[in-house]
Design a protein around this motif. Structure first.
Motif, mmCIF file in Angstrom:
data_model
loop_
_atom_site.group_PDB
_atom_site.id
_atom_site.type_symbol
_atom_site.label_atom_id
_atom_site.label_comp_id
_atom_site.label_asym_id
_atom_site.label_seq_id
_atom_site.Cartn_x
_atom_site.Cartn_y
_atom_site.Cartn_z
ATOM 1 N N VAL A 67 0.856 -1.188 0.000
ATOM 2 C CA VAL A 67 0.000 0.000 0.000
ATOM 3 C C VAL A 67 0.891 1.236 0.000
ATOM 4 N N GLU A 70 -1.408 7.120 -0.768
ATOM 5 C CA GLU A 70 -2.689 7.475 -1.377
ATOM 6 C C GLU A 70 -3.719 6.351 -1.244
ATOM 7 N N LYS A 71 -3.397 5.336 -0.464
ATOM 8 C CA LYS A 71 -4.267 4.158 -0.267
ATOM 9 C C LYS A 71 -4.526 3.418 -1.576
ATOM 10 N N GLN A 72 -3.487 3.356 -2.408
ATOM 11 C CA GLN A 72 -3.518 2.528 -3.602
ATOM 12 C C GLN A 72 -2.775 1.251 -3.252
ATOM 13 N N TYR A 73 -3.254 0.153 -3.778
ATOM 14 C CA TYR A 73 -2.706 -1.149 -3.417
ATOM 15 C C TYR A 73 -2.040 -1.795 -4.613
ATOM 16 N N TYR A 88 -2.884 -3.213 -9.702
ATOM 17 C CA TYR A 88 -3.010 -2.057 -8.830
ATOM 18 C C TYR A 88 -4.493 -1.755 -8.645
ATOM 19 N N ASP A 90 -7.513 0.655 -6.091
ATOM 20 C CA ASP A 90 -7.764 1.615 -5.016
ATOM 21 C C ASP A 90 -8.491 0.904 -3.880
ATOM 22 N N ALA A 91 -8.781 1.615 -2.814
ATOM 23 C CA ALA A 91 -9.386 1.000 -1.624
ATOM 24 C C ALA A 91 -10.802 0.499 -1.894
ATOM 25 N N GLU A 92 -11.468 1.003 -2.956
ATOM 26 C CA GLU A 92 -12.815 0.569 -3.286
ATOM 27 C C GLU A 92 -12.838 -0.660 -4.199
ATOM 28 N N ASN A 94 -11.408 -0.811 -7.283
ATOM 29 C CA ASN A 94 -11.319 -0.441 -8.702
ATOM 30 C C ASN A 94 -9.892 -0.623 -9.171
ATOM 31 N N TRP A 95 -9.723 -1.235 -10.336
ATOM 32 C CA TRP A 95 -8.377 -1.430 -10.883
ATOM 33 C C TRP A 95 -7.880 -0.106 -11.428
ATOM 34 N N VAL A 96 -6.633 0.217 -11.160
ATOM 35 C CA VAL A 96 -6.036 1.478 -11.620
ATOM 36 C C VAL A 96 -4.749 1.188 -12.366
#
Length: 98
Positions: A67, A70-73, A88, A90-92, A94-96
């Motif tokens: 992590v 920015e709370k991106q995983y 990658y 996000d916390a919700e 969603n693929w980024v």
């Protein structure tokens, strides 16, 4: 006398090899830290991420998780067919693209 010199050379070579291995491990740690991600336990991932992974990649298993601030995983995943990759999210969940 030859044996003494030979033993000294072997000891020096052994120490040099050990020092090179230590430097290599340190370099790997520095590279990992430069991308801004910190390793976490896979159990600490948000439920939304594990649900998205199960839905979109049903044969994937998470090898490691990271992590950033920015709370991106960052997820290192492996598929049943032996392939692996990095995803990658996000916390919700969603693929980024990073």
């Amino acid at each position: 006398m030859k044996r003494l010199v030979f033993a000294a050379v072997l000891a020096l070579v052994s120490l040099t090899t050990y020092a090179q291995e230590e430097v290599s491990e340190t370099e790997v740690v520095e590279v990992t830290a430069q991308d801004g991600f910190t390793e976490i336990e896979t159990a600490d991932l948000p439920e939304a991420i594990t649900a998205s992974l199960t839905k979109d990649y049903p044969t994937a298993s998470i090898s490691k998780a990271y992590v950033n601030e920015e709370k991106q995983y960052k997820l290192e995943v492996a598929l049943e067919d032996g392939t692996s990759g990095t995803l990658y999210a996000d916390a919700e969940g969603n693929w980024v693209n990073l």
